[in-house]
Motif scaffolding. Structure first.
Motif, PDB file in Angstrom:
ATOM      1  N   LEU A 240       2.054  -8.324   0.214  1.00 16.77           N
ATOM      2  CA  LEU A 240       2.287  -7.300   1.097  1.00 16.77           C
ATOM      3  C   LEU A 240       1.222  -5.877   1.161  1.00 16.77           C
ATOM      4  N   VAL A 241       0.908  -5.621   2.081  1.00 13.43           N
ATOM      5  CA  VAL A 241      -0.107  -4.238   2.107  1.00 13.43           C
ATOM      6  C   VAL A 241       0.796  -2.971   2.387  1.00 13.43           C
ATOM      7  N   THR A 242       0.975  -2.214   1.277  1.00 14.31           N
ATOM      8  CA  THR A 242       1.575  -0.962   1.323  1.00 14.31           C
ATOM      9  C   THR A 242       0.825   0.100   1.517  1.00 14.31           C
ATOM     10  N   GLY A 243       1.536   1.275   1.779  1.00 16.22           N
ATOM     11  CA  GLY A 243       0.666   2.694   1.604  1.00 16.22           C
ATOM     12  C   GLY A 243       1.719   3.684   1.520  1.00 16.22           C
ATOM     13  N   GLY A 244       1.078   4.725   0.991  1.00 14.53           N
ATOM     14  CA  GLY A 244       1.892   6.147   0.888  1.00 14.53           C
ATOM     15  C   GLY A 244       0.912   7.396   0.508  1.00 14.53           C
ATOM     16  N   SER A 245       1.716   8.372   0.641  1.00 15.92           N
ATOM     17  CA  SER A 245       0.812   9.637   0.072  1.00 15.92           C
ATOM     18  C   SER A 245       0.844  10.044  -1.121  1.00 15.92           C
ATOM     19  N   ASP A 246       1.848   9.738  -2.167  1.00 14.10           N
ATOM     20  CA  ASP A 246       2.130  10.196  -3.283  1.00 14.10           C
ATOM     21  C   ASP A 246       2.613  11.796  -3.267  1.00 14.10           C
ATOM     22  N   PHE A 247       3.119  12.037  -2.350  1.00 10.30           N
ATOM     23  CA  PHE A 247       3.505  13.875  -2.135  1.00 10.30           C
ATOM     24  C   PHE A 247       4.356  13.920  -3.286  1.00 10.30           C
ATOM     25  N   HIS A 248       3.751  15.156  -3.678  1.00 14.78           N
ATOM     26  CA  HIS A 248       4.694  15.686  -4.860  1.00 14.78           C
ATOM     27  C   HIS A 248       4.986  17.166  -4.606  1.00 14.78           C
ATOM     28  N   GLY A 249       4.664  17.600  -3.436  1.00 17.19           N
ATOM     29  CA  GLY A 249       4.836  18.938  -2.979  1.00 17.19           C
ATOM     30  C   GLY A 249       3.970  19.933  -3.923  1.00 17.19           C
ATOM     31  N   PHE A 256      -0.876  15.713   1.123  1.00 20.19           N
ATOM     32  CA  PHE A 256       0.480  16.100   1.882  1.00 20.19           C
ATOM     33  C   PHE A 256       1.174  14.898   2.264  1.00 20.19           C
ATOM     34  N   LEU A 257       2.413  15.158   2.603  1.00 23.71           N
ATOM     35  CA  LEU A 257       3.338  14.015   3.313  1.00 23.71           C
ATOM     36  C   LEU A 257       2.779  13.326   4.494  1.00 23.71           C
ATOM     37  N   GLY A 258       2.805  12.248   4.453  1.00 19.55           N
ATOM     38  CA  GLY A 258       2.318  11.246   5.242  1.00 19.55           C
ATOM     39  C   GLY A 258       0.778  11.093   5.394  1.00 19.55           C
ATOM     40  N   CYS A 259       0.014  11.511   4.533  1.00 22.72           N
ATOM     41  CA  CYS A 259      -1.527  11.453   4.609  1.00 22.72           C
ATOM     42  C   CYS A 259      -1.950   9.995   4.458  1.00 22.72           C
ATOM     43  N   SER A 260      -1.021   9.002   3.956  1.00 25.32           N
ATOM     44  CA  SER A 260      -1.355   7.759   4.038  1.00 25.32           C
ATOM     45  C   SER A 260      -0.110   7.119   4.213  1.00 25.32           C
ATOM     46  N   TRP A 261      -0.039   5.845   4.643  1.00 26.79           N
ATOM     47  CA  TRP A 261       1.290   5.151   5.092  1.00 26.79           C
ATOM     48  C   TRP A 261       0.716   3.573   5.401  1.00 26.79           C
ATOM     49  N   ALA A 262       2.039   2.916   5.594  1.00 30.90           N
ATOM     50  CA  ALA A 262       1.890   1.353   5.208  1.00 30.90           C
ATOM     51  C   ALA A 262       1.818   0.929   6.690  1.00 30.90           C
ATOM     52  N   PRO A 263       1.250  -0.238   7.085  1.00 34.11           N
ATOM     53  CA  PRO A 263       1.185  -0.983   8.171  1.00 34.11           C
ATOM     54  C   PRO A 263       2.594  -1.304   8.761  1.00 34.11           C
ATOM     55  N   PHE A 264       2.637  -1.084  10.142  1.00 37.60           N
ATOM     56  CA  PHE A 264       4.281  -1.125  10.763  1.00 37.60           C
ATOM     57  C   PHE A 264       4.992  -2.687  10.072  1.00 37.60           C
ATOM     58  N   GLU A 265       4.031  -3.733  10.190  1.00 36.65           N
ATOM     59  CA  GLU A 265       4.515  -4.982   9.755  1.00 36.65           C
ATOM     60  C   GLU A 265       5.162  -4.806   8.366  1.00 36.65           C
ATOM     61  N   THR A 266       4.518  -4.143   7.350  1.00 39.76           N
ATOM     62  CA  THR A 266       5.106  -3.973   6.200  1.00 39.76           C
ATOM     63  C   THR A 266       6.379  -3.309   6.177  1.00 39.76           C
ATOM     64  N   TYR A 267       6.416  -2.220   6.916  1.00 43.26           N
ATOM     65  CA  TYR A 267       7.642  -1.389   7.000  1.00 43.26           C
ATOM     66  C   TYR A 267       8.913  -2.454   7.495  1.00 43.26           C
ATOM     67  N   GLU A 268       8.429  -3.009   8.438  1.00 44.77           N
ATOM     68  CA  GLU A 268       9.362  -3.821   9.326  1.00 44.77           C
ATOM     69  C   GLU A 268      10.159  -4.845   8.374  1.00 44.77           C
ATOM     70  N   TYR A 269       8.922  -5.516   7.843  1.00 42.16           N
ATOM     71  CA  TYR A 269       9.420  -6.489   6.558  1.00 42.16           C
ATOM     72  C   TYR A 269      10.557  -5.932   5.362  1.00 42.16           C
ATOM     73  N   LEU A 270       9.959  -4.786   4.852  1.00 44.73           N
ATOM     74  CA  LEU A 270      10.854  -4.278   3.804  1.00 44.73           C
ATOM     75  C   LEU A 270      12.249  -3.508   4.404  1.00 44.73           C
ATOM     76  N   HIS A 271      12.164  -3.111   5.421  1.00 48.70           N
ATOM     77  CA  HIS A 271      13.097  -2.354   6.182  1.00 48.70           C
ATOM     78  C   HIS A 271      14.297  -3.640   6.305  1.00 48.70           C
ATOM     79  N   ALA A 272      13.980  -4.771   6.871  1.00 52.63           N
ATOM     80  CA  ALA A 272      14.541  -5.656   7.289  1.00 52.63           C
ATOM     81  C   ALA A 272      15.312  -6.359   6.024  1.00 52.63           C
TER      82      ALA A 272
END
Ligand code: AMP
Ligand code: ZN
Ligand code: FE
Ligand code: FE
Length: 284
Positions: A240-249, A256-272
């Motif tokens: 799986l190819v994931t992604g995220g910001s590592d936001f800590h405030g 900053f929150l949302g500065c990196s993100w996962a591809p839609f297919e990864t989200y879809e797979y993990l959410h399901a």
């Protein structure tokens, strides 16, 4: 069309972030993020507060945690996603980490005292009402800034708390392998976090032979070359190819929150996977 942005890596006050779970989710919603996974260090305490708030905001949420592990003496962060939130294995991991972290923090505080820097539990609390389950070096660094022992968090790490510095303590560690086994037994998916932060190529080689399900290709500080490199690794292994910001405030102001993100297919797979695995959590 607005791009689907699922930030699958962020921290709250349950570990070393400065936003409470509710503040983080409202911030994500205000920014127009599409989905989120809260990945506190070694604790899933945020989800108690986060689930009803995510539902009220209509913001899809995937269970997550960032486990601290060690391989041949090197610190390795392992992200777990879509596991059963009431999994006894995950709870046991979190309880053990919490005890380990408190012991380790006290040991680092003793070392600081030997260097003339005294910190009390009240100093560590900062604006919190109680110490978090997941007490980390940033809590100590913030207390040192407040007591004016150092000018900023960076100085606290550079001089005292960073790996190899005089007041650093690694603490007891869990291996990558036992963490991966635990995540899988809890029905979760295991992802190698921010691989570009691991300096040793030999360690990375070892990790790439392990039983991961994914790798964090999109990360706050990744550049194009890094993305291509880790994307190839993911493709070769069918991970799986994931992604995220590592936001800590405010403790890591440049992320900053949302500065990196996962591809839609990864989200879809993990959410399901999270919803369909009879996780006892309502669809959100
Ligand atoms: P711990 O889990 O207690 O080992 O602390 C790890 C946390 O400290 C992570 O959020 C790191 O990003 C943060 N950290 C590590 N090195 C530094 C540094 N040089 N400056 C600021 N934060 C750091
Ligand atoms: Zn952190
Ligand atoms: Fe990390
Ligand atoms: Fe993180």
């Amino acid at each position: 069309m607005v791009e689907f942005r699922a930030d699958l890596h962020c921290h709250t006050t349950c570990s070393d972030g400065t936003f409470s779970p509710g503040q983080l989710l409202r911030h994500a919603s205000d920014l127009g993020l599409s989905a989120i996974s809260i990945t506190d260090h070694d604790t899933i305490a945020a989800y108690h507060e986060a689930i009803p708030i995510a539902m009220s905001l209509n913001l899809p949420l995937i269970s997550g945690v960032e486990f601290s592990t060690e391989h041949k003496g090197v610190s390795v962060h392992v992200l777990a996603y879509a596991f059963h939130l009431s999994s006894p294995i995950i709870h046991e991991f979190c309880i053990n980490h919490s005890k380990r972290r408190k012991k380790r923090a006290m040991s680092m505080i003793r070392r600081l005292e030997q260097h003339g820097m005294r910190l009390t539990e009240e100093d560590l609390l900062g604006s919190l009402n109680s110490l978090p389950d997941s007490l980390g070096r940033p809590h100590i660094a913030q207390a040192m800034v407040k007591k004016r022992y150092v000018r900023n968090i960076q100085e606290a790490f550079a001089k005292y708390l960073g790996e190899g510095q005089c007041c650093f303590e690694a603490g007891e560690a869990l291996s990558v392998e036992e963490t991966l086994n635990g995540i899988h037994a809890a029905g979760g998916k295991a992802v190698l976090a921010h691989p570009h932060l691991i300096d040793s190529a030999a360690i990375v080689d070892d990790l790439l032979e392990m039983n991961f399900d994914g790798i964090e290709v999109y990360y706050a500080r990744f550049n194009r070359k890094e993305i291509d490199k880790w994307m190839n690794v993911a493709k070769q292994r069918n991970w799986l190819v994931t992604g995220g910001s590592d936001f800590h405030g405010s403790v890591k102001e440049n992320l900053f929150l949302g500065c990196s993100w996962a591809p839609f297919e990864t989200y879809e797979y993990l959410h399901a996977h999270f919803l369909n695995n009879e996780f006892g959590v309502q669809a959100i």
